[in-house]
Design an enzyme around this catalytic site. Sequence first.
Site, PDB file in Angstrom:
ATOM      1  N   GLU A  49       0.721  -1.022   0.030  1.00 23.89           N
ATOM      2  CA  GLU A  49      -0.052   0.110  -0.030  1.00 23.89           C
ATOM      3  C   GLU A  49       0.874   1.097  -0.087  1.00 23.89           C
ATOM      4  OE1 GLU A  49      -2.490  -0.097   3.155  1.00 23.89           O
ATOM      5  OE2 GLU A  49      -3.818  -1.757   2.673  1.00 23.89           O
ATOM      6  N   GLU A  69      -8.502   1.578  -4.639  1.00 23.95           N
ATOM      7  CA  GLU A  69      -9.668   1.562  -3.827  1.00 23.95           C
ATOM      8  C   GLU A  69     -10.398   2.607  -3.479  1.00 23.95           C
ATOM      9  OE1 GLU A  69      -8.664  -1.230  -0.198  1.00 23.95           O
ATOM     10  OE2 GLU A  69     -10.370  -0.711   0.666  1.00 23.95           O
TER      11      GLU A  69
HETATM   12  O1  KIV Z   1      -6.765  -6.936   1.767  1.00 20.35           O
HETATM   13  C1  KIV Z   1      -7.614  -6.794   0.818  1.00 20.35           C
HETATM   14  O2  KIV Z   1      -8.733  -7.338   0.723  1.00 20.35           O
HETATM   15  C2  KIV Z   1      -7.422  -5.852  -0.213  1.00 20.35           C
HETATM   16  C3  KIV Z   1      -8.580  -5.653  -1.099  1.00 20.35           C
HETATM   17  C4  KIV Z   1      -9.497  -4.814  -0.618  1.00 20.35           C
HETATM   18  C5  KIV Z   1      -7.928  -5.127  -2.468  1.00 20.35           C
HETATM   19  O3  KIV Z   1      -6.287  -5.148  -0.262  1.00 20.35           O
END
Ligand code: KIV
Length: 254
Positions: free
Chosen positions: A105, A172
């Site tokens: 991220e 997201e």
């Molecule tokens: O951890 C997860 O499920 C994610 C998705 C929402 C993309 O990163």
Amino acid sequence: MKQRGEKISMLTAYDYSMAKIVDQAGIDVILVGDSASNVMAGHETTLPITLDQMIYHAGSVVRAAQRCLVVVDMPFGSYQGNSKEALNSAIRIMKETGGHAVKLEGGKEIAESTQRILTAGIPVMGHLGLTPQSIYKFGTYQVRAKEQEEAERLISDAILLDQYGCFAIVLEKIPASLAEKVAKAVSIPVIGIGAGGGVDGQVLVLHDMLGITQEFHPRFLRRYLNLAEQMKTAVASYVSDVKSRDFPGEKEQY
Ligand code: KIV
């Protein structure tokens, strides 16, 4: 697939049995998401899940996946700040799980970690927009990048990730128009969750789309089953059959 204009389907999975079904149903990508922290362990956020726990989940998924790509989330604390530690974490994931790629991220702020992992030949998927590991910075799970400054930063982060050599980006919960702009600005596939239809693929959390989680109703979530209700009905029938001595029957014993 992006070049062919073919949309990419991605779902999360965290265990062998579910991953086997998802893989056999034809999914393109399984994401072993750190949402396992919420869905599997009942934590309020994704922050508590550890690298060891992610490795356990990812190994289970990889043993089930015969045909799809398996991407593994790097958990909070395993890659931020120290790029050497980031590389070590990514190497552990690749060696101990057999996964095919990792997801991180962030954009510019984790540039050093992203680039160092890429130098080891480990494919990296980026994740921008609402990044749940930063929830205490954002304060809410509301739509991100509605203001121009954040939207511009997001576009430049996406271009940077593309230039570094990431193979895809998750976006997201951002406005659909912005997500479409990003998908057009980068050469790599952009996979959206709550980012509209103008991107190259879609991802959902498996337990949300199957209706196993019950209290989560964001606008972007399409539920394909109401599995929680179906499971409760099945379990209640079993309880009733045991109590009434209907189960096991003559043919269900040795
Ligand atoms: O951890 C997860 O499920 C994610 C998705 C929402 C993309 O990163």
